[in-house]
Scaffold this active site. Structure first.
Site, mmCIF file in Angstrom:
data_model
loop_
_atom_site.group_PDB
_atom_site.id
_atom_site.type_symbol
_atom_site.label_atom_id
_atom_site.label_comp_id
_atom_site.label_asym_id
_atom_site.label_seq_id
_atom_site.Cartn_x
_atom_site.Cartn_y
_atom_site.Cartn_z
ATOM 1 N N ASP A 1 33.058 40.786 -15.077
ATOM 2 C CA ASP A 1 35.006 41.499 -15.776
ATOM 3 C C ASP A 1 35.223 40.179 -16.821
ATOM 4 O O ASP A 1 35.871 40.797 -18.003
ATOM 5 C CB ASP A 1 36.216 41.053 -14.663
ATOM 6 C CG ASP A 1 35.342 41.812 -13.453
ATOM 7 O OD1 ASP A 1 35.239 41.474 -12.280
ATOM 8 O OD2 ASP A 1 36.387 42.623 -13.426
ATOM 9 N N ASN B 1 33.518 37.430 -11.800
ATOM 10 C CA ASN B 1 33.159 38.360 -11.526
ATOM 11 C C ASN B 1 34.213 37.965 -9.841
ATOM 12 O O ASN B 1 34.236 37.570 -10.177
ATOM 13 C CB ASN B 1 31.815 39.142 -10.895
ATOM 14 C CG ASN B 1 31.312 40.266 -10.604
ATOM 15 O OD1 ASN B 1 32.431 41.146 -11.311
ATOM 16 N ND2 ASN B 1 31.027 40.536 -9.166
ATOM 17 N N LYS B 2 33.822 39.591 -8.676
ATOM 18 C CA LYS B 2 34.749 39.639 -7.832
ATOM 19 C C LYS B 2 34.161 38.286 -6.985
ATOM 20 O O LYS B 2 33.431 37.798 -7.006
ATOM 21 C CB LYS B 2 34.108 41.120 -7.786
ATOM 22 C CG LYS B 2 34.071 40.803 -5.695
ATOM 23 C CD LYS B 2 36.173 41.121 -5.336
ATOM 24 C CE LYS B 2 36.994 42.260 -7.047
ATOM 25 N NZ LYS B 2 38.191 41.863 -6.455
ATOM 26 N N ARG C 1 47.239 43.200 -15.546
ATOM 27 C CA ARG C 1 45.223 42.795 -14.550
ATOM 28 C C ARG C 1 45.320 41.149 -16.172
ATOM 29 O O ARG C 1 45.080 41.487 -16.426
ATOM 30 C CB ARG C 1 44.494 42.995 -14.040
ATOM 31 C CG ARG C 1 44.432 44.127 -13.260
ATOM 32 C CD ARG C 1 43.668 44.670 -12.365
ATOM 33 N NE ARG C 1 42.962 43.651 -11.447
ATOM 34 C CZ ARG C 1 42.204 43.602 -10.408
ATOM 35 N NH1 ARG C 1 41.211 45.432 -10.862
ATOM 36 N NH2 ARG C 1 41.569 43.118 -9.405
ATOM 37 N N GLN D 1 35.173 46.853 -1.671
ATOM 38 C CA GLN D 1 34.495 47.807 -2.490
ATOM 39 C C GLN D 1 33.453 47.784 -2.641
ATOM 40 O O GLN D 1 32.448 49.130 -3.296
ATOM 41 C CB GLN D 1 34.365 46.861 -4.347
ATOM 42 C CG GLN D 1 36.613 47.131 -4.838
ATOM 43 C CD GLN D 1 37.107 46.088 -4.424
ATOM 44 O OE1 GLN D 1 36.435 45.609 -3.229
ATOM 45 N NE2 GLN D 1 37.879 45.501 -5.224
ATOM 46 N N ARG E 1 39.722 51.162 -10.788
ATOM 47 C CA ARG E 1 39.520 49.221 -11.264
ATOM 48 C C ARG E 1 38.152 48.681 -11.832
ATOM 49 O O ARG E 1 36.965 50.656 -12.017
ATOM 50 C CB ARG E 1 39.253 48.880 -9.370
ATOM 51 C CG ARG E 1 39.045 49.703 -8.862
ATOM 52 C CD ARG E 1 37.885 49.378 -7.896
ATOM 53 N NE ARG E 1 36.949 48.762 -8.447
ATOM 54 C CZ ARG E 1 36.197 48.310 -8.461
ATOM 55 N NH1 ARG E 1 35.656 49.658 -8.646
ATOM 56 N NH2 ARG E 1 35.270 47.777 -9.206
ATOM 57 N N GLY E 2 37.496 47.966 -11.692
ATOM 58 C CA GLY E 2 36.726 47.718 -12.278
ATOM 59 C C GLY E 2 36.639 47.609 -13.704
ATOM 60 O O GLY E 2 37.393 48.167 -14.684
ATOM 61 N N ALA E 3 36.142 46.408 -14.471
ATOM 62 C CA ALA E 3 36.757 46.600 -15.731
ATOM 63 C C ALA E 3 36.583 47.174 -16.746
ATOM 64 O O ALA E 3 37.482 47.484 -17.121
ATOM 65 C CB ALA E 3 35.386 44.888 -16.487
#
Ligand code: MRU
Length: 353
Positions: A245, A255-256, A97, A204, A54-56
């Site tokens: 992201d 973003n998150k 995603r 996270q 995970r993570g862009a």
């Protein structure tokens, strides 16, 4: 700072060896460091969907190698079979995603390699795809190395900082983005302190950022997401910095979930709010944040915490994985090309040259 600039290698959160993609399983941290070996595009899709990777930036690089695994799965076949398998891998990986543009950036670069290799035989085409995936990994690592350097400009000595989610080496293969900037500031002995939002629903911040900062010896304090306003009001935060992201052409940034609230809070308290992300996260084809597709995830992520029920099992839930912070709240966007300032519609375009 470390000067390694080669493509990914063991120790990075994503690396490719012996026709297999190895990833650190981010769902198992901080309890255990487990390396998962993925050998098909479907394995990569599964790992991306359940956030094992995970993570862009990490999903961009994993996606590129996932496409390569598609081509390798057709090894021994003719060039048409390799092309078909690669194209199929691109379509399932790009559907894994929707929000982080790095995944689409990486898949497009793999498709470009297919087009450039129109005359290639099977072995040359496969080699071309391998080289392109390695380039994507290299470019990701190198852009992060540079932005971590550029970001030092905004972190003063003794700064109290606050970050959300995880944008460290796990999320970006090696150096990280926002968390990378903070780790580097600590290495430069700036005497910083980091407030880490736990980042519900999947934690996270608590599971990954706290683990990464602890390993590096960066002083930090873990807080619940709802404590952010309180630490700002008592004067403990000099700057907020998060990853991204997708950054639209006007600077609106996905973003998150929870990032938008932090940016508004920072504005209210007169605290600068920065985004740190490489140019590959900037989507100039997306005019503003209203056009960014926001992933909605499974309701059980909210009804439970760390595997335990925390709500009635039939509670109706709204669970967007990301939100969009309007550009007006963003004091600067840190990329490998420097710290960009408003109006972003000009600075983002100009920085790409
Ligand atoms: O759902 P996640 O954990 O993939 O969300 C990740 C984030 O929001 C990060 O802040 C972002 O990808 C930047 S990572 C360098």
């Amino acid at each position: 700072m470390p000067g390694r600039t080669v493509s990914c290698e063991p120790g990075d959160s994503v690396f490719f060896t012996d026709e297999r993609l190895s990833i650190i399983d981010q769902t198992a941290l901080p309890g255990a460091t487990i390396i998962l070996e993925l050998s098909t595009p479907e394995d990569v899709v599964g790992a991306i969907r359940r956030l094992a990777v995970r993570g862009a930036m990490a999903i961009g690089v994993a996606g590129a190698y996932g496409v390569l695994l598609g081509a390798l799965g057709a090894a021994g076949g003719n060039v048409e079979e390799i092309r078909r398998a690669t194209g199929e891998a691109v379509s399932i990986i790009s559907a894994s995603r929707p929000t982080a543009v790095n995944l689409f950036w990486a898949c497009r670069r793999m498709e470009n390699a297919l087009e450039e290799g129109a005359e290639d035989g099977p072995d040359t085409l496969t080699l071309r795809l391998r080289r392109r995936a390695d380039e994507i990994a290299f470019d990701t690592i190198e852009s992060n190395r540079q932005l971590v350097e550029a970001g030092q400009e905004v972190v003063g000595n003794g700064a109290g900082t606050l970050t959300h989610c995880n944008s460290g080496p796990l999320a970006a293969i090696r150096y990280g983005t926002a968390v990378g900037v903070l780790i580097e500031a600590h290495r430069r002995k700036k005497g910083i302190h980091v407030y880490v939002d736990e980042t519900r629903p999947l934690l996270q911040g608590a599971r990954l950022t706290a683990w990464e900062l602890g390993r590096e010896g960066v002083p930090y304090t873990l807080i619940t997401d709802s404590t952010a306003a309180q630490v700002m009001r008592r004067g403990s935060v000099d700057l907020v910095i998060t990853g991204a992201d997708r950054i639209a052409a006007n600077g609106d940034t996905a973003n998150k979930i929870g990032t938008y609230a932090l940016a508004v809070l920072a504005g209210e308290h007169g605290i600068p709010f920065y985004i740190a992300a490489p140019d590959s996260t900037v989507d100039l084809e997306c005019a503003d944040g209203s056009r960014i597709v926001i992933e909605e995830r499974n309701a059980d992520e909210v009804r439970t915490c760390a595997g335990r029920a925390t709500a009635p099992p039939d509670s109706p839930v709204y669970n967007p994985a990301f939100d969009v912070t309007p550009a007006k709240y963003i004091s600067g966007i840190i990329t490998e090309r420097g710290v960009l300032r408003r109006p972003y519609v000009e600075s983002l375009r100009r920085s790409r040259g």
